[in-house]
Scaffold this motif. Structure first.
Motif, short mmCIF file in Angstrom:
data_model
loop_
_atom_site.label_atom_id
_atom_site.label_comp_id
_atom_site.label_asym_id
_atom_site.label_seq_id
_atom_site.Cartn_x
_atom_site.Cartn_y
_atom_site.Cartn_z
N GLY A 17 0.78 -1.23 0.00
CA GLY A 17 0.00 0.00 0.00
C GLY A 17 0.81 1.28 0.00
N LYS A 18 2.14 1.18 0.04
CA LYS A 18 2.98 2.39 0.06
C LYS A 18 3.32 2.83 -1.36
N ILE A 19 3.54 4.12 -1.51
CA ILE A 19 4.03 4.66 -2.78
C ILE A 19 5.52 4.41 -2.83
N LEU A 20 5.96 3.69 -3.85
CA LEU A 20 7.35 3.26 -3.93
C LEU A 20 8.07 3.95 -5.09
N VAL A 21 9.21 4.56 -4.78
CA VAL A 21 10.06 5.20 -5.78
C VAL A 21 11.35 4.39 -5.89
N GLY A 22 11.58 3.80 -7.05
CA GLY A 22 12.79 3.02 -7.28
C GLY A 22 13.92 3.90 -7.76
N ILE A 23 15.14 3.59 -7.32
CA ILE A 23 16.32 4.36 -7.76
C ILE A 23 17.43 3.38 -8.12
N HIS A 24 18.06 3.62 -9.27
CA HIS A 24 19.26 2.86 -9.65
C HIS A 24 20.40 3.86 -9.83
N ASN A 65 7.80 14.04 0.51
CA ASN A 65 6.72 13.22 -0.03
C ASN A 65 6.44 12.04 0.89
N ASN A 66 5.25 11.55 0.85
CA ASN A 66 4.87 10.38 1.63
C ASN A 66 5.17 9.12 0.83
N VAL A 67 6.47 8.83 0.64
CA VAL A 67 6.89 7.71 -0.19
C VAL A 67 8.00 6.92 0.50
N THR A 68 8.25 5.73 -0.02
CA THR A 68 9.38 4.92 0.39
C THR A 68 10.28 4.73 -0.82
N VAL A 69 11.58 4.89 -0.62
CA VAL A 69 12.56 4.74 -1.70
C VAL A 69 13.14 3.33 -1.66
N LEU A 70 13.13 2.66 -2.82
CA LEU A 70 13.76 1.36 -2.97
C LEU A 70 15.03 1.53 -3.81
N VAL A 88 12.22 17.58 -11.97
CA VAL A 88 11.69 16.69 -13.00
C VAL A 88 10.87 15.58 -12.36
N PHE A 89 11.37 15.04 -11.24
CA PHE A 89 10.63 14.03 -10.48
C PHE A 89 9.26 14.57 -10.07
N GLU A 90 9.22 15.79 -9.55
CA GLU A 90 7.95 16.39 -9.10
C GLU A 90 6.98 16.53 -10.27
N GLU A 91 7.47 16.99 -11.42
CA GLU A 91 6.62 17.16 -12.60
C GLU A 91 6.00 15.84 -13.03
N LEU A 92 6.85 14.81 -13.09
CA LEU A 92 6.35 13.52 -13.55
C LEU A 92 5.43 12.88 -12.52
#
Length: 356
Positions: free
Chosen positions: A183-190, A220-225, A349-353
């Motif tokens: 249920g969390k908003i997930l932002v992936g980063i490589h 933001n209310n997100v979790t970074v992977l 750019v992240f915010e826009e997308l």
């Protein structure tokens, strides 16, 4: 008789390049439903991807890098005379790949005629070629080669082909549950990319990723992977340590396909130019590619929503497909295109997308 063709795809380059041939593979299967279509690969991650899309009859794995010259030649001669057509996946501007195609002995050897170092890399050994065009995407270059083989224009180019089987999906589901990410908003980063041929200079600086992760988490209310392969583990551990947030997870898996399965849960992905960037595109995840010396025309995420973070310098792009290591001709600041790309630029750019 056309459907009885025996076709060998030489997908010997990396994961991203192999993925960007998959639309062409789908076209070939559609045009030649009864043909024998085999794919030769030398990376296990590529085999995992091609096995699952089930568009080829056989995925042949051979690790040329580890097996050495004598075993490699013996293997290649074992394929000699078995195919009517071979196709070198774009980009594969290396003499080794062209010699392999010649030794396998297909009557028709499809490839791209490169604008740079074509003859030096023995491109003349191929006999059914199309001229490289810097305006085209990698997917389109591959399609053009296939058009030459098929003998007609392809107007409906498919998306990247990527399939997760039930076991892959179950692994990802359990991973998400174990790490309490449901249920969390997930932002992936490589934060990594290939290190071959000086490609480390395509990477955005680790300290920039640290600050970007902080901003994403704090605002933001997100979790970074955080994703990456075994050779990027130390890089990711450094970023994790410096960010020091409970809203961040370092994803560890045993294979590329397991990584892919976990990535499928991401809502948005931020990446250097890398194979994982193209996997994210194949998964139809919103993407922020961080682009320095690479041509966006070549590698932009295919048929998925994206916004590129790039400085668009007058000297860019300077990276071209050849065995020559990545070099920078600037005298004021080497690789300015990536080193002066600010955190605020990428975050905006992240915010826009994110809001689209």
């Amino acid at each position: 008789m056309e459907n009885k063709k025996r076709i060998l795809i030489l997908a010997l380059s990396g994961i991203g390049d192999a993925l960007m041939f998959t639309p062409s593979l789908k076209v070939l299967r559609r045009e030649y439903p009864n043909a024998q279509i085999d794919v030769l690969v030398m990376f296990k991650g590529v085999k995992e991807i091609y096995d699952r899309i089930e568009l080829a009859d056989n995925i042949i794995f051979f690790d040329f890098l580890k097996q050495g010259g004598i075993k490699s030649l013996k293997f290649i001669f074992g394929l000699r005379g078995k195919y009517d057509v071979s196709i070198n996946v774009y980009p594969s501007n290396r003499k080794e790949y062209n010699v392999i195609a010649l030794l396998i002995g297909a009557k028709t050897r499809g490839a791209v005629q490169y604008l740079r170092r074509h003859s030096l890399e023995f491109g003349f050994l191929n006999n059914s070629t199309i001229l490289e065009d810097d305006k085209f995407h990698n997917v389109e270059e591959n399609i053009k080669v296939c058009e030459k083989i098929i003998g007609k224009q392809i107007t409906d180019i498919p998306e990247l082909q990527l399939v997760l089987n039930d076991a892959d999906k179950l692994f990802a589901k359990k991973y998400i549950e174990k790490n309490r990410l449901e249920g969390k908003i997930l932002v992936g980063i490589h934060a990594g990319c290939s290190l071959l041929k000086n490609h480390i200079n395509r990477r955005w600086e680790p300290e920039n990723f640290v600050e970007l992760c902080r901003q994403i988490i704090n605002k933001n209310n997100v979790t970074v992977l955080l994703f990456g392969g075994p050779d990027e583990e130390e890089l990711n551990k450094q970023i994790m340590k410096e960010v020091n947030s409970a809203n961040m997870v370092l994803v560890k898996t045993k294979s590329l396909i397991e990584t892919t399965a976990v990535m499928s849960y991401c809502n948005l992905f931020i990446s250097n130019d890398s194979g994982l960037m193209h996997i994210a595109a194949a998964l139809q995840i919103k993407l922020v590619p961080i682009i320095g010396p690479t041509s966006l025309n070549y590698i932009k995420p295919w048929k998925t929503k994206y916004k590129a973070a790039t400085l668009n310098l007058e000297c860019a792009p300077c990276f071209h497909y050849s065995p020559v290591p990545l070099l920078c001709s600037r005298t004021d600041k080497q690789f300015k295109c990536i080193k002066e790309l600010s955190v605020n630029n990428v975050y905006s750019v992240f915010e826009e997308l994110k809001n689209e």
